[in-house]
Structure formats: C-alpha cells, structure tokens
Design a protein around this motif. Structure first.
Motif, PDB file in Angstrom:
ATOM      1  N   THR A 219     -11.273  11.168  -0.841  1.00 45.18           N
ATOM      2  CA  THR A 219     -12.336  12.132  -1.152  1.00 45.18           C
ATOM      3  C   THR A 219     -12.159  13.478  -0.461  1.00 45.18           C
ATOM      4  O   THR A 219     -12.764  14.460  -0.868  1.00 45.18           O
ATOM      5  N   ASP A 220     -11.314  13.526   0.565  1.00 47.13           N
ATOM      6  CA  ASP A 220     -11.088  14.806   1.246  1.00 47.13           C
ATOM      7  C   ASP A 220      -9.986  15.640   0.591  1.00 47.13           C
ATOM      8  O   ASP A 220      -9.638  16.714   1.067  1.00 47.13           O
ATOM      9  N   GLY A 221      -9.425  15.156  -0.522  1.00 46.09           N
ATOM     10  CA  GLY A 221      -8.429  15.920  -1.265  1.00 46.09           C
ATOM     11  C   GLY A 221      -7.020  15.886  -0.707  1.00 46.09           C
ATOM     12  O   GLY A 221      -6.152  16.618  -1.174  1.00 46.09           O
ATOM     13  N   THR A 222      -6.763  15.016   0.272  1.00 50.40           N
ATOM     14  CA  THR A 222      -5.441  14.982   0.909  1.00 50.40           C
ATOM     15  C   THR A 222      -4.428  14.091   0.191  1.00 50.40           C
ATOM     16  O   THR A 222      -3.277  14.039   0.594  1.00 50.40           O
ATOM     17  N   GLY A 223      -4.843  13.397  -0.851  1.00 47.48           N
ATOM     18  CA  GLY A 223      -3.925  12.528  -1.568  1.00 47.48           C
ATOM     19  C   GLY A 223      -4.632  11.306  -2.104  1.00 47.48           C
ATOM     20  O   GLY A 223      -5.819  11.352  -2.427  1.00 47.48           O
ATOM     21  N   GLY A 224      -3.907  10.202  -2.183  1.00 50.78           N
ATOM     22  CA  GLY A 224      -4.478   8.976  -2.723  1.00 50.78           C
ATOM     23  C   GLY A 224      -3.715   7.755  -2.269  1.00 50.78           C
ATOM     24  O   GLY A 224      -2.784   7.842  -1.468  1.00 50.78           O
ATOM     25  N   LEU A 225      -4.121   6.611  -2.811  1.00 51.48           N
ATOM     26  CA  LEU A 225      -3.556   5.318  -2.439  1.00 51.48           C
ATOM     27  C   LEU A 225      -3.420   4.458  -3.678  1.00 51.48           C
ATOM     28  O   LEU A 225      -4.326   4.403  -4.513  1.00 51.48           O
ATOM     29  N   VAL A 226      -2.280   3.793  -3.802  1.00 50.19           N
ATOM     30  CA  VAL A 226      -2.072   2.797  -4.843  1.00 50.19           C
ATOM     31  C   VAL A 226      -1.612   1.528  -4.149  1.00 50.19           C
ATOM     32  O   VAL A 226      -0.725   1.571  -3.289  1.00 50.19           O
ATOM     33  N   ILE A 227      -2.219   0.405  -4.497  1.00 54.76           N
ATOM     34  CA  ILE A 227      -1.751  -0.874  -3.973  1.00 54.76           C
ATOM     35  C   ILE A 227      -1.049  -1.589  -5.125  1.00 54.76           C
ATOM     36  O   ILE A 227      -1.680  -2.015  -6.093  1.00 54.76           O
ATOM     37  N   TYR A 228       0.274  -1.630  -5.002  1.00 54.99           N
ATOM     38  CA  TYR A 228       1.113  -2.278  -6.006  1.00 54.99           C
ATOM     39  C   TYR A 228       1.288  -3.754  -5.694  1.00 54.99           C
ATOM     40  O   TYR A 228       1.294  -4.158  -4.532  1.00 54.99           O
ATOM     41  N   LYS A 229       1.471  -4.535  -6.750  1.00 52.04           N
ATOM     42  CA  LYS A 229       1.858  -5.936  -6.617  1.00 52.04           C
ATOM     43  C   LYS A 229       3.337  -6.016  -7.009  1.00 52.04           C
ATOM     44  O   LYS A 229       3.711  -5.578  -8.102  1.00 52.04           O
ATOM     45  N   ALA A 230       4.151  -6.547  -6.099  1.00 49.18           N
ATOM     46  CA  ALA A 230       5.595  -6.600  -6.349  1.00 49.18           C
ATOM     47  C   ALA A 230       6.199  -7.804  -5.639  1.00 49.18           C
ATOM     48  O   ALA A 230       5.586  -8.366  -4.723  1.00 49.18           O
ATOM     49  N   ASN A 231       7.402  -8.158  -6.035  1.00 47.50           N
ATOM     50  CA  ASN A 231       8.095  -9.279  -5.399  1.00 47.50           C
ATOM     51  C   ASN A 231       8.627  -8.923  -4.024  1.00 47.50           C
ATOM     52  O   ASN A 231       8.711  -9.783  -3.157  1.00 47.50           O
ATOM     53  N   ASP A 232       9.008  -7.646  -3.851  1.00 43.63           N
ATOM     54  CA  ASP A 232       9.569  -7.228  -2.568  1.00 43.63           C
ATOM     55  C   ASP A 232       9.427  -5.717  -2.406  1.00 43.63           C
ATOM     56  O   ASP A 232       8.994  -5.017  -3.327  1.00 43.63           O
ATOM     57  N   LEU A 233       9.799  -5.238  -1.227  1.00 43.01           N
ATOM     58  CA  LEU A 233       9.675  -3.826  -0.906  1.00 43.01           C
ATOM     59  C   LEU A 233      10.469  -2.945  -1.864  1.00 43.01           C
ATOM     60  O   LEU A 233       9.988  -1.897  -2.299  1.00 43.01           O
ATOM     61  N   SER A 234      11.670  -3.358  -2.238  1.00 39.14           N
ATOM     62  CA  SER A 234      12.495  -2.512  -3.109  1.00 39.14           C
ATOM     63  C   SER A 234      11.849  -2.323  -4.480  1.00 39.14           C
ATOM     64  O   SER A 234      11.898  -1.226  -5.045  1.00 39.14           O
ATOM     65  N   GLU A 235      11.212  -3.345  -5.008  1.00 37.70           N
ATOM     66  CA  GLU A 235      10.521  -3.217  -6.300  1.00 37.70           C
ATOM     67  C   GLU A 235       9.329  -2.269  -6.175  1.00 37.70           C
ATOM     68  O   GLU A 235       9.122  -1.394  -7.028  1.00 37.70           O
ATOM     69  N   ALA A 236       8.563  -2.403  -5.107  1.00 38.33           N
ATOM     70  CA  ALA A 236       7.413  -1.521  -4.885  1.00 38.33           C
ATOM     71  C   ALA A 236       7.865  -0.082  -4.685  1.00 38.33           C
ATOM     72  O   ALA A 236       7.258   0.854  -5.222  1.00 38.33           O
ATOM     73  N   GLU A 237       8.936   0.093  -3.942  1.00 35.69           N
ATOM     74  CA  GLU A 237       9.438   1.447  -3.694  1.00 35.69           C
ATOM     75  C   GLU A 237       9.941   2.099  -4.979  1.00 35.69           C
ATOM     76  O   GLU A 237       9.729   3.287  -5.204  1.00 35.69           O
ATOM     77  N   GLU A 238      10.562   1.327  -5.824  1.00 42.38           N
ATOM     78  CA  GLU A 238      11.035   1.855  -7.102  1.00 42.38           C
ATOM     79  C   GLU A 238       9.858   2.338  -7.942  1.00 42.38           C
ATOM     80  O   GLU A 238       9.909   3.417  -8.552  1.00 42.38           O
ATOM     81  N   MET A 239       8.769   1.552  -7.980  1.00 42.17           N
ATOM     82  CA  MET A 239       7.584   1.978  -8.726  1.00 42.17           C
ATOM     83  C   MET A 239       7.002   3.262  -8.133  1.00 42.17           C
ATOM     84  O   MET A 239       6.610   4.174  -8.868  1.00 42.17           O
TER      85      MET A 239
ATOM     86  N   ALA B  68       0.857  -1.182   0.000  1.00 42.34           N
ATOM     87  CA  ALA B  68       0.000   0.000   0.000  1.00 42.34           C
ATOM     88  C   ALA B  68       0.895   1.234   0.000  1.00 42.34           C
ATOM     89  O   ALA B  68       1.732   1.396   0.890  1.00 42.34           O
ATOM     90  N   VAL B  69       0.704   2.074  -0.989  1.00 43.32           N
ATOM     91  CA  VAL B  69       1.487   3.302  -1.110  1.00 43.32           C
ATOM     92  C   VAL B  69       0.538   4.491  -0.956  1.00 43.32           C
ATOM     93  O   VAL B  69      -0.320   4.732  -1.802  1.00 43.32           O
ATOM     94  N   PHE B  70       0.690   5.192   0.155  1.00 46.88           N
ATOM     95  CA  PHE B  70      -0.079   6.400   0.406  1.00 46.88           C
ATOM     96  C   PHE B  70       0.649   7.556  -0.275  1.00 46.88           C
ATOM     97  O   PHE B  70       1.872   7.658  -0.185  1.00 46.88           O
ATOM     98  N   LEU B  71      -0.099   8.415  -0.943  1.00 50.02           N
ATOM     99  CA  LEU B  71       0.480   9.540  -1.672  1.00 50.02           C
ATOM    100  C   LEU B  71      -0.088  10.846  -1.118  1.00 50.02           C
ATOM    101  O   LEU B  71      -0.956  11.484  -1.734  1.00 50.02           O
TER     102      LEU B  71
END
Length: 89
Positions: A43-63, A5-8
């Motif tokens: 919906t409150d305009g503070t950002g968003g969320l993306v749930i990436y599928k990856a092999n490990d944390l480093s791959e998700a962080e790179e995305m 889960a990547v909070f933006l």
C-alpha cells in the motif's frame, strides 16, 4: 509443492505503470496454472509480493524472471522459500 515469496521492489515507476497490464495478464496465466498462492501490492507504493507454488527454487525463480515487471526492468525481485504455518482460531 513448495511456496516461494517473491518480493517485487519498485525500480522504475513509469515502466511499472506501462507494463502493469502485461504483469497482471502474466499473473492471471500463472494463477490459472495453479502456480500462485497469493499476490498483491504494497500500500505504500514500494512494490508488491507474489507467493508462487513450485517444485523448487529454480522453477520459482524462472517464473519470477519471466514476469514482465522483472523482464522489462520495472521491478527487481527477491525470492525466499516460505514455510506456511496455518493456525487454528
């Protein structure tokens, strides 16, 4: 495959508006690669969320870092490995 889960959270609303097309294009590309489970804005305009599928944390962080919102300073990111639980109705 793991889920991340990547909070933006919003850093700069004007930059966010400017880079929105690039962000959406990037997410479409990753979705076509099978790398996104879910995505959406808060919906409150503070950002968003993306749930990436990856092999490990480093791959998700790179995305996450390559997302134009993050790369151009419109959003920050916070990442957590997510252990999805499916419940039966």
């Amino acid at each position: 495959m793991k889920y991340f889960a990547v909070f933006l959270p919003m850093l700069d609303e004007e930059k966010s508006k400017h880079y929105r097309p690039d962000h959406l294009s990037y997410l479409e590309e990753k979705s076509n690669e099978g790398k996104i489970f879910a995505k959406g804005r808060f919906t409150d305009g503070t950002g968003g969320l993306v749930i990436y599928k990856a092999n490990d944390l480093s791959e998700a962080e790179e995305m996450a870092k390559l997302d134009p919102y993050v790369a151009k300073g419109a959003r920050n990111y916070e990442i957590r490995e997510w252990d999805m639980v499916v419940t039966k109705s």
